[in-house]
Motif scaffolding. Structure first.
Motif, mmCIF file in Angstrom:
data_model
loop_
_atom_site.group_PDB
_atom_site.id
_atom_site.type_symbol
_atom_site.label_atom_id
_atom_site.label_comp_id
_atom_site.label_asym_id
_atom_site.label_seq_id
_atom_site.Cartn_x
_atom_site.Cartn_y
_atom_site.Cartn_z
ATOM 1 N N LEU A 1 0.809 -1.368 0.186
ATOM 2 C CA LEU A 1 -0.039 -0.060 -0.046
ATOM 3 C C LEU A 1 0.801 1.045 0.128
ATOM 4 N N ALA A 2 0.642 2.264 -0.829
ATOM 5 C CA ALA A 2 1.456 3.489 -1.178
ATOM 6 C C ALA A 2 0.226 4.534 -1.136
ATOM 7 N N ILE A 3 0.416 5.440 -0.155
ATOM 8 C CA ILE A 3 -0.546 6.375 -0.209
ATOM 9 C C ILE A 3 0.504 7.791 0.216
ATOM 10 N N GLY A 4 0.441 8.817 -0.399
ATOM 11 C CA GLY A 4 0.958 9.984 -0.265
ATOM 12 C C GLY A 4 2.003 10.498 -1.527
ATOM 13 N N PRO A 5 2.647 11.718 -1.131
ATOM 14 C CA PRO A 5 3.621 12.285 -2.055
ATOM 15 C C PRO A 5 5.003 11.320 -2.323
ATOM 16 N N ILE A 6 5.434 11.460 -3.444
ATOM 17 C CA ILE A 6 6.532 10.678 -4.018
ATOM 18 C C ILE A 6 7.843 11.443 -4.647
ATOM 19 N N ALA A 7 8.899 10.822 -4.520
ATOM 20 C CA ALA A 7 9.971 11.622 -5.327
ATOM 21 C C ALA A 7 10.797 10.832 -6.001
ATOM 22 N N LEU A 8 11.678 11.247 -6.971
ATOM 23 C CA LEU A 8 12.635 10.455 -7.457
ATOM 24 C C LEU A 8 13.941 11.230 -7.804
ATOM 25 N N THR A 9 14.971 10.453 -7.120
ATOM 26 C CA THR A 9 16.121 11.270 -7.049
ATOM 27 C C THR A 9 16.990 10.663 -8.358
ATOM 28 N N LEU A 10 17.215 11.433 -9.449
ATOM 29 C CA LEU A 10 17.625 10.811 -10.731
ATOM 30 C C LEU A 10 19.004 11.510 -11.051
ATOM 31 N N TYR A 11 20.189 10.606 -11.246
ATOM 32 C CA TYR A 11 21.408 11.268 -11.806
ATOM 33 C C TYR A 11 21.211 10.903 -13.415
ATOM 34 N N ASN B 1 24.383 15.280 -13.477
ATOM 35 C CA ASN B 1 23.653 16.213 -12.601
ATOM 36 C C ASN B 1 22.585 15.358 -11.815
ATOM 37 N N GLU B 2 22.223 15.881 -10.446
ATOM 38 C CA GLU B 2 21.201 15.226 -9.575
ATOM 39 C C GLU B 2 19.976 16.054 -9.863
ATOM 40 N N TYR B 3 19.116 15.272 -10.279
ATOM 41 C CA TYR B 3 17.549 15.989 -10.238
ATOM 42 C C TYR B 3 16.716 15.326 -9.471
ATOM 43 N N ALA B 4 16.166 16.234 -8.680
ATOM 44 C CA ALA B 4 15.312 15.832 -7.482
ATOM 45 C C ALA B 4 13.790 16.354 -8.072
ATOM 46 N N ILE B 5 13.100 15.029 -8.281
ATOM 47 C CA ILE B 5 11.850 15.188 -9.149
ATOM 48 C C ILE B 5 10.614 14.901 -8.209
ATOM 49 N N GLU B 6 9.884 16.069 -7.851
ATOM 50 C CA GLU B 6 8.482 15.627 -7.343
ATOM 51 C C GLU B 6 7.462 14.833 -8.075
ATOM 52 N N ILE B 7 6.839 13.704 -7.610
ATOM 53 C CA ILE B 7 5.989 12.845 -8.300
ATOM 54 C C ILE B 7 4.578 13.250 -7.557
ATOM 55 N N LEU B 8 3.711 13.458 -8.076
ATOM 56 C CA LEU B 8 2.409 14.142 -7.524
ATOM 57 C C LEU B 8 1.984 13.007 -6.645
ATOM 58 N N SER B 9 1.100 13.375 -5.764
ATOM 59 C CA SER B 9 0.722 12.424 -4.659
ATOM 60 C C SER B 9 -0.449 11.322 -5.223
ATOM 61 N N THR B 10 -0.433 10.047 -4.874
ATOM 62 C CA THR B 10 -1.419 9.146 -5.022
ATOM 63 C C THR B 10 -1.561 8.209 -3.922
ATOM 64 N N ALA B 11 -2.700 7.361 -4.145
ATOM 65 C CA ALA B 11 -2.867 6.236 -3.319
ATOM 66 C C ALA B 11 -3.291 5.140 -4.140
ATOM 67 N N ASN B 12 -2.667 4.110 -3.846
ATOM 68 C CA ASN B 12 -2.623 2.609 -4.669
ATOM 69 C C ASN B 12 -2.331 1.402 -3.723
ATOM 70 N N LEU B 13 -3.152 0.386 -4.055
ATOM 71 C CA LEU B 13 -2.690 -0.725 -3.363
ATOM 72 C C LEU B 13 -2.195 -1.647 -4.534
ATOM 73 N N PHE B 14 -0.709 -1.909 -4.351
ATOM 74 C CA PHE B 14 -0.280 -2.817 -5.458
ATOM 75 C C PHE B 14 -0.525 -4.075 -5.066
ATOM 76 N N LYS B 15 -1.118 -4.859 -5.805
ATOM 77 C CA LYS B 15 -1.505 -6.332 -5.248
ATOM 78 C C LYS B 15 -0.413 -7.272 -5.396
ATOM 79 N N ALA B 16 -0.511 -8.403 -4.683
ATOM 80 C CA ALA B 16 0.549 -9.304 -5.020
ATOM 81 C C ALA B 16 0.480 -9.807 -6.241
ATOM 82 N N GLY B 17 1.849 -9.959 -6.780
ATOM 83 C CA GLY B 17 1.941 -10.555 -8.194
ATOM 84 C C GLY B 17 1.820 -9.349 -9.265
#
Length: 604
Positions: free
Chosen positions: A440-450, A532-548
């Motif tokens: 279960l993922a609920i909330g804001p997300i970020a990607l640190t990209l080189y 370069n390092e890029y700190a990228i905000e990924i907009l919030s979500t709420a999702n249940l990633f099911k088994a499999g």
């Protein structure tokens, strides 16, 4: 013979409504008929008049009033338009229309409220000219003085109608008792840069919205602009990333005579410290209870999802936050009106509806397809979890170990040609293995990209997906060397960052929400070939990633219009202005450059 009492029928099938949270309040109908007054001209303090329609119960007494006001044409809020639209159109209907979002008059009035629908100054039938700063204050106080009003005023409506509510509340009119600003526009300047264009990547929603614009414009010949604007316009006219789009080129050469909001963004695509300071002052000026939120569809709007979270986190009043499902609300807007009146029956009628006795945050969880609640936002129980980008399109939970061979992987590469040369969008993809259990993922997300690019700028567009179910394994055996290409993919949310806006303000940033200044001063071209390092905000979500299922991110740099000459299917899922050059992108993932995704995992 005694009559047996029948128990209420209970369905064996439970299907929660993603647009209507529990507990499903049922306010009683108090009248059947509605009195209408159309095109009432209400004087403001400077003599200018706003046009409003008034709908009230046909019965004796005084009632609380709910004001809906916006630049959208108030005629779209009328019963005849709702009737013509067959009362409701779902998000996938070609007849869905966003501007009909001032509230369900029939529902509100028959339950004992006056519904007042108006146009702001300079739009529709309202008069223009002068200064509109105090208009909402004056209109609310005028409503409170009317013989049909009991002196209690709230506000209703979403999107521009929602943004107007925070604007009105900041003026503190004495008779405004509460607001319900859903899809509440951006907090930082409403239409301005930060919330509407995350990461500084410009999109075309303002262009796509213009066909139903009723804001008064004196359109004439393009002429010389004030000196500072003229200078910025000349800079914009040298930008090949603008000029390759015929619709954007046309807006520029018209020099503000058409689509002035979009024109101003194109010539000055930056945030300012003054806007940030004014917004933080506005946060402190809100004194009335506020119920805000957005739907998970709103990551494509950006400003609604961003703004509602900013408002909730920064205002210090009784407050609630609601996140509904992934499909947009039906039009004309009538969703969760029971929740709206549960709020207003409490604050305007003094009824004990229980609305303030429950947790303040309500969340529709995709994948699980059920409602959850929370004590705050982000959820206090969040476990911030990293997944590291790896070779061969993998996402892994383990960090790279310095000195190990897999910590020295070479970068992955994709090249993107501009839309003048291709209709194809290139990408890199990274996925976990099929998950062993529900996640279960609920909330804001970020990607640190080189990453490195071979030009001075690009867009980074990050797409988070739920992929699966997948029962396959990857081995050397025939038929098992690749992930099946027919797996179902469900897009959850996106993040954006213009590479030249990569600077980060560490004082304002959080691990899950990097704060980029987005100012003219902070913007810096990329040195070709430099990592370069890029700190990228990924907009919030709420999702249940099911088994499999697999957690997946796609990394790309563009998206294209679905029609010709800038036309596009969905106004609130606009395309973005991309590079006019072919750009080669290299993404690094090793011990020195540990690119990783930060997810808000909620423990079971």
């Amino acid at each position: 013979m005694a009559t047996k009492k029948r128990k209420p029928e209970k369905s064996a099938l439970t299907l929660p409504n993603p647009h209507n949270p529990p507990p499903h309040y049922n306010p009683p109908v108090v009248c059947e008929k509605i009195v209408e007054q159309r095109d009432v001209m209400v004087p403001m303090r400077d003599g200018k008049r706003l046009a409003v329609d008034i709908y009230r119960p046909e019965m004796k007494g005084k009632f609380p009033a709910l004001l809906a006001i916006a630049p959208h044409n108030k005629e779209f809020q009328t019963p005849e338009f709702a009737r013509a639209a067959q009362w409701s159109q779902p998000a996938w209907s070609r007849m869905w229309f966003g501007g009909a979002e001032g509230g369900d008059t029939d529902y509100l009035v028959t339950r004992g409220y006056v519904h007042v629908c108006g146009n702001m100054r300079g739009a529709g039938k309202s008069e223009g000219g002068g200064d509109m700063h105090w208009d909402y204050y004056d209109l609310i106080e005028w409503i409170a003085r009317q013989p049909w009003c009991d002196g209690n005023v709230g506000m209703v409506g979403i999107s521009a109608f929602g943004g107007a509510q925070f604007t009105a509340a900041a003026l503190n009119p004495p008779h405004l008792k509460a607001i319900f600003p859903y899809d509440s526009m951006g907090a930082y300047g409403e239409w301005h840069f930060r919330d509407f264009y995350p990461g500084g990547v410009i999109h075309t929603m303002m262009f796509l919205l213009d066909s139903c614009n009723v804001v008064h414009l004196n359109r004439g010949q393009p002429g010389k602009l004030p000196p500072e604007m003229e200078k910025k316009w000349k800079e914009a006219m040298k930008n090949p990333d603008y000029l390759m789009y015929p619709n954007i080129f046309n807006v520029l050469v018209e020099k503000g005579q058409t689509m002035p909001l979009l024109f101003n963004t194109l010539i000055d695509p930056y945030d300012t410290e003054e806007i940030i300071a004014a917004t933080e002052k506005k946060f402190k000026s809100i004194k009335v209870p506020a119920y805000t939120g957005a739907g998970w569809y709103a990551y494509t709007y950006k400003l609604h999802l961003q703004g509602s979270q900013q408002w909730f986190q920064n205002i210090k009043v009784p407050k609630k936050l609601l996140f509904t499902g992934p499909a947009h609300l039906q039009r004309p807007f009538h969703s969760f009106h029971d929740e709206i009146l549960r709020w207003y029956d409490h604050w305007l009628k003094g009824k004990d509806t229980g609305v303030m006795d429950e947790p303040p945050v309500k969340i529709w969880v995709m994948g699980e397809n059920r409602w959850r609640s929370g004590a705050d936002w982000p959820l206090p129980e969040t476990q911030w979890t990293k997944l590291y980008l790896d070779s061969w399109e993998r996402l892994r939970p383990e960090p790279f170990v310095p000195g190990a061979r897999d910590a020295k992987a070479r970068p992955d590469t994709f090249a993107q040609m501009p839309p003048t040369q291709t209709n194809s969008v290139s990408r890199l993809r990274y996925m976990t293995a099929p998950l062993p259990g529900d996640t279960l993922a609920i909330g804001p997300i970020a990607l640190t990209l080189y990453a490195a690019i071979d030009k001075t700028d690009t867009n980074w567009i990050i797409i988070l997906k739920d992929v699966g179910p997948d029962v396959s394994v990857q081995t050397a055996r025939p038929g098992e060397t690749t992930v099946p290409n027919n797996l179902h993919e469900r897009e959850l949310t996106r993040g954006w960052l213009k590479a030249s806006h990569r600077a980060v303000d560490p004082k304002r940033s959080k691990p899950w929400r990097p704060w980029h200044p987005l100012t003219r001063k902070a913007q810096k071209p990329v040195k070709p070939g430099e990592v370069n390092e890029y700190a990228i905000e990924i907009l919030s979500t709420a999702n249940l990633f099911k088994a499999g299922h697999r957690i997946c991110i796609d990394i790309t740099s563009t998206d294209f219009p679905s029609g010709l000459a800038g036309a596009h299917d969905v106004e609130y899922a606009p395309y973005h202005l991309c590079s006019s050059q072919t750009v080669v992108h290299k993404v690094y993932h090793n011990a020195k450059y540990p690119s990783h995704l930060l997810l808000p995992i909620i423990p079971s």
